[in-house]
Structure formats: C-alpha cells, structure tokens
Design a protein around this motif. Sequence first.
Motif, mmCIF file in Angstrom:
data_model
loop_
_atom_site.group_PDB
_atom_site.id
_atom_site.type_symbol
_atom_site.label_atom_id
_atom_site.label_comp_id
_atom_site.label_asym_id
_atom_site.label_seq_id
_atom_site.Cartn_x
_atom_site.Cartn_y
_atom_site.Cartn_z
ATOM 1 N N LEU A 153 0.826 -1.213 0.000
ATOM 2 C CA LEU A 153 0.000 0.000 0.000
ATOM 3 C C LEU A 153 0.858 1.261 0.000
ATOM 4 O O LEU A 153 0.452 2.298 -0.535
ATOM 5 C CB LEU A 153 -0.932 -0.011 1.213
ATOM 6 N N GLU A 154 2.026 1.182 0.605
ATOM 7 C CA GLU A 154 2.934 2.330 0.619
ATOM 8 C C GLU A 154 3.223 2.817 -0.797
ATOM 9 O O GLU A 154 3.284 4.023 -1.055
ATOM 10 C CB GLU A 154 4.237 1.942 1.318
ATOM 11 N N LYS A 155 3.403 1.879 -1.737
ATOM 12 C CA LYS A 155 3.682 2.248 -3.128
ATOM 13 C C LYS A 155 2.457 2.884 -3.764
ATOM 14 O O LYS A 155 2.571 3.875 -4.492
ATOM 15 C CB LYS A 155 4.120 1.006 -3.910
ATOM 16 N N TRP A 156 1.282 2.330 -3.529
ATOM 17 C CA TRP A 156 0.050 2.910 -4.080
ATOM 18 C C TRP A 156 -0.110 4.360 -3.634
ATOM 19 O O TRP A 156 -0.416 5.247 -4.439
ATOM 20 C CB TRP A 156 -1.161 2.104 -3.618
ATOM 21 N N VAL A 157 0.099 4.605 -2.344
ATOM 22 C CA VAL A 157 -0.100 5.956 -1.812
ATOM 23 C C VAL A 157 0.989 6.898 -2.319
ATOM 24 O O VAL A 157 0.717 8.064 -2.637
ATOM 25 C CB VAL A 157 -0.135 5.926 -0.277
#
Length: 271
Positions: A153-157
């Motif tokens: 999720l860190e990459k998505w955000v």
Amino acid sequence: MSSLRTDPFAGDELTRDDFLGGAVRIWQPKDGYRAGVDPVLLAASIPAQAGETVLELGCGGGAALACLATRVPGIICTGVEMQPAYAALAQRNLDDNGLAGAVLCADLSNLPADVKSQRFDHVIANPPYFEDFRAVAARSRERAVSRSGALPLEKWVSVASKRLKPGGVATFIQRADRLPELMSAFFACLGALELWPIHPRSTRPARLVLLRGRKERRAAFVSHPPLVLHRGESHEKDADSYTENVSKVLRSACALPFPVQNRHLARRGRP
C-alpha cells in the motif's frame, strides 16, 4: 499459475449489470473480478466538480470512474490498469456509457509518460484487499490479481501523492484490518487526513474504511462517525436492508460526502 490474458473479453464471457439504478451499465466478466458496492461508495465520496481531473489507480473494469463521471458530468477521467483485458473493458464501459475518459494499460511502478507529466485534482484507488501471502486462492488468475497484489500500500499511496496537484485529494477504500498500513503510508506523504469507517451494521465492527488526504496540506486528523450499510442486527432473507443514505447512493447518482463537508456547508449557510 497461468499468465494474465491480454485479449479482450468475448461477449459470452460478460454480463452487463445496472449500477446507480440503471444510470450506468457496466460490462463485467462472469468469472473474474466483479464490482460490488465498494467502488460505488468510493465514487460517491469524491468531492469532484466539473472541469476537474481524476486519476484512478488500478481501475479494474472502470466501475468507480463510470459512476463518478455519471454523477459529475464534465470531469476529466484517466484510469490506469495493469491487466490488459480489464483495461480494455474499462475503456469500453466509459465509451458505452457515453463518458469521456482514457484508460491506460500500465503498472503503477512504470506509469506512462503522459500520466507522469500530469497533476490531478483527485486520485482514487480501491487497491487489492489482500497481500499476496494472506490471500485466499481465487477461482481465476484475473480475480487473484484483483484481490491480492505484489505492490505494498505504501507504493500505491506514494504514486497517488506524486500525481496530485498541491491541495489535491487522494481517497482510498480498503479493508479495515489494513488500516494501520494505509494510515502509515498516508502520513508519510499527505496531510489533513480524514478517516470514515464503514460498518456492515451498527453492532458490528468496521470491515472497510475510506481514507482521504490532501497534498501539501496540514490539519488535525479527523475520525468521522461510522457509515453504516445495513439496518438491523442481522441479515433478513430477500429483504433490502440498506440504510436510507446508502440505498440512495447505490440506486441513483447521489453523492456521499464525508461528514466534515456537511458541517462546512452548514457553517456557510448553504443547502
């Protein structure tokens, strides 16, 4: 495990389903990822206005973009989807509903130059709900990719934040049990965070959350009262138990503004 299909879905592999009370009709695979209430709630919560730009990361078959563009005519939509068959389906859904927008087949870690060169008013996402190691096996490879993903999720955000204009809004819908991970990612690159828990019933814990943040904005974190989907304490067979507000959102092109927006409008004396 078989590779992802690159050819568009054939006609006999699809159903066409009504959303927003028939205002939007979405082609969906019979066997694969099929949109439920999640993208509809996400789309209804976006405070977009005509003329603004919206980017959806991992748009699947385009249900959220189609619902949002139907509710807010005049927005400029862009979708990014890594699965070629779903990217083509999302474009078809926009086109067949008479909605302007472009869907690009690309991975979040390698966005096309024409997306990287833009800054958007809104970035929205309904990321895969499970990490690969926690996901239950799905019936098809396409559904498996939609349900679980390799990217954290860190990459998505991070991608969402980079694509926003200053003051732009990122809104994600995600499983409640992944909220700590999602909150951490939002705090790293966005401000003015607002959390809206989504409870299936008033007596049950949240299963989903909507989380919103703004680029280059700072304000105290706000946790809103929960959005409750169903009336009563248990499911009633063959009964429509959606709460009044949720029912309106699912059956018509109604907005579902975050509660703080309602308070702001009330202070300004607006309807």
